[in-house]
Every structure is written in structure tokens, then in C-alpha cells.
Design an enzyme around this catalytic site. Structure first.
Site, PDB file in Angstrom:
ATOM      1  N   GLY A 364      -0.972  -4.197   8.461  1.00  0.00           N
ATOM      2  CA  GLY A 364      -0.923  -2.985   7.655  1.00  0.00           C
ATOM      3  C   GLY A 364      -2.255  -2.706   7.013  1.00  0.00           C
ATOM      4  N   GLY A 367      -4.481  -3.378   0.794  1.00  0.00           N
ATOM      5  CA  GLY A 367      -3.874  -3.080  -0.491  1.00  0.00           C
ATOM      6  C   GLY A 367      -2.373  -2.919  -0.492  1.00  0.00           C
ATOM      7  N   GLY A 369      -0.253  -5.470   0.032  1.00  0.00           N
ATOM      8  CA  GLY A 369       0.377  -6.704  -0.445  1.00  0.00           C
ATOM      9  C   GLY A 369       0.619  -7.749   0.619  1.00  0.00           C
ATOM     10  CB  SER A 687      -2.591  10.565  18.357  1.00  0.00           C
ATOM     11  OG  SER A 687      -3.600  10.272  17.426  1.00  0.00           O
ATOM     12  CE  LYS A 730      -1.300   8.883  14.306  1.00  0.00           C
ATOM     13  NZ  LYS A 730      -1.140   9.164  15.733  1.00  0.00           N
TER      14      LYS A 730
END
EC number: 3.4.21.53
Length: 787
Positions: A364, A367, A369, A687, A730
Site C-alpha cells: 500500500g 503512511g 500503517g 489506464s 483511484k
């Protein structure tokens, strides 16, 4: 035959004799010995025997513990003996000296009190087969066996061998040898019950051979033990000499003591035999080397590493699912997938004790976690936690260690972390696994393949230790911002859990529960010193941060705390209140606007959605057609994949020019310039295909694009819209930008499960399969601009 039977009957004599059952003693004919008599019945039998020719019948008890034996408690065959001497001892005990005369069998017990009286049948004139060659050979074998027995046992005097060698009668020879052997009572009784001399010799010879075999085995064992004891004594003696020599030379006096200390630690570890032997060889080398030798320090360091590792130490897992769930919820808001996976692991650990630790990869943006959730996992499991950063690691030896042949060699960081934490089952965090590099020093990612493979890491071998260490009980947690830079074989060994960015509501909850209390405490404030209103906190989230995680949000909260602390000291206040009206005083002007960049519908400008390693983002794609020769100009630091998507979009538009009301020859008399602002930032990916094609069509047809629409999807030459990744990131970026309608590929409809309900309520999602549907929702066909 009748004559033989008659002779046998004549040889048998019957006598009535008093009897004494003996405890632990078997008396043979021709045997002279003394024993003590104390039982009342036995004393009475002795007195009766002294009156009646001094003859008494002696038979062994089957169990020596029986004090008052019944007829079933003693053997039926015994020895008729003559009392030679009686001596009264203190305590009503009589010591008797007897001589065995002949063996006999009890025929009948006449009385049991006040003493035992038995009728016995004896062999009056047993047939001694003197001159029989078979018997002669048997006698010689028995004598040889007895001689061998004497040599092995050391319990029989050599003079007895000389005495028995002169005996010519077979029966007497067997009785004399049997009396001098150290045998079990049942073995002696077996010899005694053999009335025929030849049978008696055969029985004795068989027992002799068994005893000789046992004695030979005992001798081998004794020699082996003696050799080991001698070796230990020799080593001890040599070590003591070595100590004295080193003391005289003034050399290092602590080497021997140090080796002894290592050996004690090694014994406590109870390691496998091959590891013990390897360490012992190193310790022996350490004793032989000069203390001044460079290799001494290498060996000392090597052994110290081995005895310092937690080979058998591990913490006990906390398997209470409810308590673990409470700990995870206490430490983190959201992250449901990670929490569910840990609770599943705990549930299976209750059912299976042998389950290997999972290898989780938390992916991910920064920030969110990822690192802190690993600490919470360790706390929930009651395991120790150790972190190892892989960012920028490019040397394979960092993982697997250096060979001991190199100067300054040490184990790799995996083994070092295990030693540091002190248990063999910690939670080991491999941070930033996507930042690994490789060069001429090797490939660390390949070295991690063995570490992160549950089938191989039970025998992980570090180059420095050169012995296997079990990593199967370690729970590995890895973190990454992107999966694209992780090698496929390494990624295949990990269970990937995606952690997308937080919604505004999630950020508000995280700030309220965790970040604000943490920063208030860190800045020396108390809850009653600083009050930030709910609207002020939401304004910080919306206008001063624009990120997927909460790291920058924490910085802004810390900024508010610093300014508030300064104001408290300067104005001598006890309470500082922060609200939307005075927030600018603490944080300055708002950095971001929580609205779409375009205030109106515009021609040739489309809002695209992009995924980046730091979270989702929006792209403003601008297209301008100009008179020219059909050139396609792409600017804005576009990658190769994005350039190919732009060309594919142009080819699609050329194939559909007529139906789209575009000039057929636009590709020969117009140059098309596609630009994506923020040109200093590289951009790549397929994309943006639909967004670029829509912007070009809008510019060529002079039809504006709705300012409220954002889109993502890959386009084909036939106009099909293909699925993309990073949907949640997104969509969250679209929400932050104030978008109210998002166009997504139809095949991405399944990803809507990951979208929070709070976002679904504020954004209209349209799933499309073809560019015709995209244009229908994006272009405002009723409006044109002739300019």
C-alpha cells in the site's frame, strides 16, 4: 531290563530327616559352609538333627522374603548334610557349619511343626561313569570352561582350579564347580536337580558357556568405559598442564576457562549431534592455537554466535481470538483484511500446533500503517517483534552472511535479528521489500527466496554459521509500496494483502483516536490544554493534506500542537481552541482546494485517474489540434506504455472518424498535441487510454467534456475498454478531487466490494465496455464551442 530296575530300586534309600529351608543359599554335595539360623522352626530342626545322627535336609526357598515357608515355598530337591559344628550367637541366633553329603528329593512331608520333618529319597550309590569317553570329553570341556570363567570373572581363586582338576569322578566334579560359580539360585538348583552325572555335566557346561558370554560382553563394556574415563582424565590432565604452561609464559590465561564456559553453554542448548561435533572441533582448534594467532578471534567469535542463538527458546502464543481482536482494534482503525487474516491464523493455531508461520506481504501507499500493523500483530500474538529494513540493500551477504574466510565476516541480518530478539518464533518485519537492489555483489532478492519459503526455511543455512537454523516458526511480515518491482519468484512465496488509502471519514477517525492524543502527549500538552473542533480537523484533512495515508496529516497536527504550545507560553493561556475560523492562523493558507480543477466544462480537457506507489491521483489530460502534417506530440514525461496507448487511441479515432463526425483527413492536415501537466513527474501505464482518446475526440469535434466526470481504463484498436488495477486508490483520489461521476471498465465491477460505503454514496459509478459508452457519459453533445 528287570535286573536294571531291581538295581535302581536297591540304590534308592529313604530317610526321615528334619529340614531347614535356606534363604538365598543352595548347598551341593561335598560342599562345606556355615550359615546362621534364627527362625524357631529351623532351630528346633537343628536340635532334632543333633539327637538323630547329626543329619539334616537342606533345601533352598524359592522366595527369600517368605518368613514362614509352606511346602510350595521351597524346592523339592535338596541336599542331605551333616552338622559339623554349632555356635550360639547373641540374639538367639545359631551359626552352623555343615558338609553336604548327597542330593535327595522330598517324597513326603511328615510334619510342619514344631519343625519340618520330611521323608526324602536319595541316590545311595550314584553311578559314576569313570572311563566313558563321552563323559571324559565333557569333563575336559567343563574344566576348560571353568578356567575361562575364572580368567574373566576374577571372583574365583586360581587355586580352586588346581583342586577340581584332580577330581576324577564326573558327578563330584560338576558339584564342586557348581558350588564355586556365582550363579542365580534357579541355575544352581538346575544343576542340583540333575541326578545323573552326565546330565549334570551337560547342564553345568551349558550354564558355564552362557556365563562366559555374558562376562565377555561385560569385559567389552568395562574396557570401553575405562577407555573413555582414561581419555577424560588425560584431557583434564593435559588442560591443567596447558594452564600451568600459559601461566608461566604470561600468555592469555583465560582461553581454557573460556572454552569450558562455551562447553557448558553448548551442553545446555542440547543441539543436534552434527552441530555439537562441529562446535567441539572448533573448540579443540581454539585450545591448540596460539592466543596471538588471528584465527583465535575468528573461532571465538564463531562459537560465541552459535551459543548465543535461541535454538530452543520461544515465546508462547496468545491464542485468545477475542483478546487479540481487541488489541488490533485498539492499535489501528480499519485494515479489516489484515486483522481477519491474523485472527484466522490464531484460530488454526488452536487446532494445529505444527502449522508454519504465514508470510504476509502488506502492499500500500506510504503512511497507511503497514509497519505499525506488524508491531500490533506481535503484540496480539504475544511474540517479540524485530524490524529489518531492506531499502537499498544490494549485497547478498546482508541476507545470507559472509564466509568466515573474509576479514570481519559476520552472519547475515536474518540471523542477527533472531539473535537480537532472543526467540526462535518472533514476528520479523522485512520493511520495504520492493526497494531491494542488485549489483556485482549478488542479488539479495534471490537470497530471500530460501528465507521466505515455508518448505525450505526450516533448514536455513547462513554462510557464516554453515549449520542449519530453523526459521519455520518465525512469522515473516513484509511491506511494499508497489508489487511491480518485486521479482515474481519472491512474490510467489508471499501472501499479498492490499492496503489502499484511507477515506476522509477514516482519516478523521484515525486523527481523533490516535494521532491527536499522540501529538498532544508528545508536545507536553494535556487534553484540557488543546481543543480542536471537528470541523477544524476535517478542514486540516481536506485543505492541508492530499495523500492516501496519514503521515502528512500527523505532521500538520504536530504543527498545530507546536503553535498552540508557543501561544500558551507567550499569552499564559490554559486552553487553546482551534476552529475553522482561526485555523489559518496556525497552518497558514489552505494548500489544496477540495474541488475539481475545472470550474466549467471544457473542450479537450479530461480528468483521468492514475495509480502511483504513494496512492491514487488525478491527471488533467489536455489536447490541442493544430494545422500541420499529422504529427502526434506527447509531452509531460510520459512512459512508453502511455505513449502506445495514445497512438492506439488515435488509430481508433481514425477508424471511426465518419461516425464521430470528424474530418477524414485530420491525420494528414492537423498536428495533435497531448499534454499532461506536472511534466517533471514521470507517468506511465495503460489506464489513461480512454481518457486520452476522449480528450482527442472532444478537441476534434469541438464538444466539451463534463467537469464532474473522471475516467480510467485501457483502450483497444476496436474501442473496447479493458480492466485496470488500483481501483480503490483511484476512486479515493476522485473523491478527494470532488468528482461526482467515475467511468470504470465493466470487468472492474467486482472491485466495488473494496470501496467504502461513504464513498459510494457520494460518487456515481458507471461501468462501460466500449468507447461509445464512455463518450455518451463524458461529452456534452448538446453544447459546442466554435472557438
Amino acid at each position: 531290563m528287570e535286573d536294571n530296575k531291581k538295581i535302581q530300586e536297591e540304590n534308592q534309600q529313604t530317610r526321615k530327616l528334619p529340614m531347614i529351608p535356606l534363604r538365598g543359599l543352595t548347598v551341593f554335595p561335598y560342599m562345606v559352609l556355615h550359615f546362621d539360623v534364627g527362625r524357631e522352626k529351623s532351630v528346633n530342626a537343628l536340635e532334632e538333627a543333633m539327637v538323630n545322627d547329626q543329619l539334616i535336609f537342606l533345601s533352598a526357598q524359592k522366595e527369600a522374603e517368605v518368613n514362614d515357608p509352606s511346602p510350595d515355598d521351597f524346592y523339592q530337591v535338596g541336599t542331605i548334610s551333616k552338622i559339623k559344628q554349632m555356635l550360639k550367637l547373641p540374639g538367639d541366633t545359631i551359626r552352623v557349619l555343615i558338609e553336604g553329603i548327597n542330593r535327595a528329593r522330598i517324597k513326603e512331608i511328615k510334619q510342619e511343626g514344631p519343625y519340618l520333618l520330611v521323608e526324602v529319597e536319595e541316590e545311595a550309590n550314584p553311578s559314576e561313569l569313570v572311563g566313558d569317553k563321552d563323559v571324559e570329553a565333557l569333563m575336559r570341556s567343563v574344566l576348560d570352561g571353568f578356567e575361562q570363567y575364572i580368567d574373566l570373572s576374577n571372583k574365583v581363586s586360581g587355586e580352586i582350579l588346581m583342586t577340581v582338576s584332580e577330581i576324577e569322578m564326573p558327578g563330584r566334579l560338576a558339584d564342586t564347580i557348581g558350588a564355586n560359580l556365582t550363579l542365580k539360585q534357579n541355575q544352581k538348583q538346575e544343576i542340583l536337580e540333575a541326578f545323573e552325572p552326565k546330565e549334570r555335566l551337560e547342564t553345568l557346561y551349558r550354564i558355564l558357556l552362557e556365563e562366559i558370554e555374558i562376562l565377555e560382553i561385560e569385559e567389552k563394556i568395562n574396557n570401553r568405559v575405562k577407555k573413555q574415563i582414561n581419555k577424560v582424565q588425560k584431557e583434564y590432565y593435559l588442560r591443567e598442564q596447558l594452564k600451568a604452561i600459559q601461566k608461566e609464559l604470561g600468555e592469555d590465561e583465560g582461553v581454557v576457562e573460556e572454552v569450558d564456559e562455551f562447553r557448558q553453554k553448548l551442553a545446555k542448548l542440547k543441539l543436534p549431534k552434527e552441530i555439537n561435533e562441529k562446535v567441539e572441533r572448533e573448540l579443540d582448534r581454539l585450545l591448540k592455537l596460539s592466543p596471538a594467532s588471528a584465527e583465535t578471534g575468528v573461532i571465538r567469535n564463531y562459537v560465541d554466535w552459535i551459543v548465543s542463538l535461541p535454538w530452543n527458546k520461544e515465546t508462547k502464543d496468545k491464542l485468545d481470538i477475542k483478546e487479540s481482536a481487541a488489541i488490533l482494534d485498539e492499535d489501528h482503525y480499519g485494515l479489516e483484511k489484515v486483522k481477519d487474516r491474523i485472527l484466522e491464523y490464531l484460530a488454526i493455531r488452536q487446532l494445529s500446533k505444527t502449522m508454519k508461520g504465514p508470510i504476509l506481504c502488506l502492499v500500500g501507499p506510504p503512511g497507511v500503517g503497514k509497519t505499525s500493523i506488524a508491531k500490533s500483530i506481535a503484540r496480539a500474538l504475544n511474540r517479540k517483534f524485530v524490524r529489518m529494513s531492506l531499502g537499498g540493500v544490494r549485497d547478498e551477504a546482508e541476507i545470507r552472511g559472509h564466509r568466515r574466510t573474509y576479514v570481519g565476516a559476520i552472519p547475515g541480518r536474518i540471523i542477527s535479528s533472531i539473535r537480537q530478539v532472543g526467540t526462535k518464533n518472533p514476528v520479523l518485519l522485512l520493511d520495504e521489500i520492493d526497494k531491494l537492489a542488485s549489483d556485482f555483489r549478488g542479488d539479495p532478492a534471490s537470497a530471500l527466496l530460501e528465507v521466505l519459503d515455508p518448505e525450505q526455511n526450516s533448514d536455513f543455512t547462513d554462510h557464516f554459521l554453515e549449520i542449519p537454523f530453523n526459521l519455520s516458526k518465525v512469522m515473516f511480515v513484509t511491506t511494499a509500496n508497489s508489487l511491480s518491482t518485486i521479482p515474481r519468484p519472491l512474490l510467489d512465496r508471499m501472501e499479498v494483502i492490499q492496503i489502499a488509502g484511507y477515506t476522509d471519514e477514516e482519516k478523521f477517525n484515525i486523527a481523533t483516536r490516535y494521532l491527536l492524543p499522540k501529538q498532544i502527549k508528545a508536545h507536553g500538552l494535556k487534553d484540557e490544554n488543546l481543543r480542536i473542533s471537528e470541523n477544524a480537523l476535517r478542514d486540516i484533512i481536506n485543505h492541508y493534506t492530499k495523500e492516501s495515508g496519514v503521515r502528512n496529516l500527523e505532521r500538520q497536527i504536530a504543527n498545530v500542537c507546536r503553535k498552540a504550545a508557543k501561544r500558551m507560553i507567550e499569552d499564559k493561556l490554559k486552553l487553546v481552541r482551534i476552529n475553522p475560523s482561526n485555523l489559518k492562523r496556525y497552518l497558514g493558507r489552505p494548500i489544496y482546494r477540495y474541488e475539481f480543477a475545472n470550474k466549467r466544462d471544457e473542450i479537450g480537457i479530461v480528468r483521468g485517474l492514475a495509480w502511483t506507489p504513494v496512492g491514487g491521483d488525478t491527471l488533467s489530460i489536455e489536447v490541442t489540434p493544430m494545422k500541420g502534417s499529422g504529427k502526434l506530440v506527447l509531452t509531460g514525461q510520459l512512459g512508453d506504455v502511455m505513449k502506445e496507448s495514445a497512438r492506439a487511441g488515435i488509430s481508433y479515432i481514425r477508424s471511426r472518424a465518419e461516425s464521430l463526425n470528424i474530418e477524414d483527413n485530420f491525420h494528414t492536415n492537423k498536428d495533435i498535441h497531448i499534454h499532461i501537466p506536472e511534466g517533471a513527474i514521470p507517468k506511465d501505464g495503460p489506464s489513461a487510454g480512454t481518457a486520452m482518446a476522449t480528450a482527442v475526440i472532444s478537441a476534434l469535434t469541438n464538444i466539451p467534456v463534463s467537469k464532474d466526470v473522471a475516467m480510467t481504463g485501457e483502450i483497444t484498436l476496436r474501442g473496447r475498454v479493458l480492466p485496470i488495477g488500483g481501483v480503490k486508490e483511484k476512486v479515493l483520489a476522485a473523491r478527494r478531487a470532488g468528482i461526482t461521476k467515475v467511468l470504470l471498465p465493466m470487468e472492474n465491477e467486482k472491485d466495488m466490494e473494496d470501496i467504502p460505503e461513504s464513498v459510494k454514496r457520494k460518487i456515481e459509478f458507471v461501468f462501460v465496455e466500449h468507447m461509445d459508452e464512455v463518450l455518451e457519459h463524458a461529452l456534452k453533445r448538446g453544447e459546442t464551442n466554435e472557438n
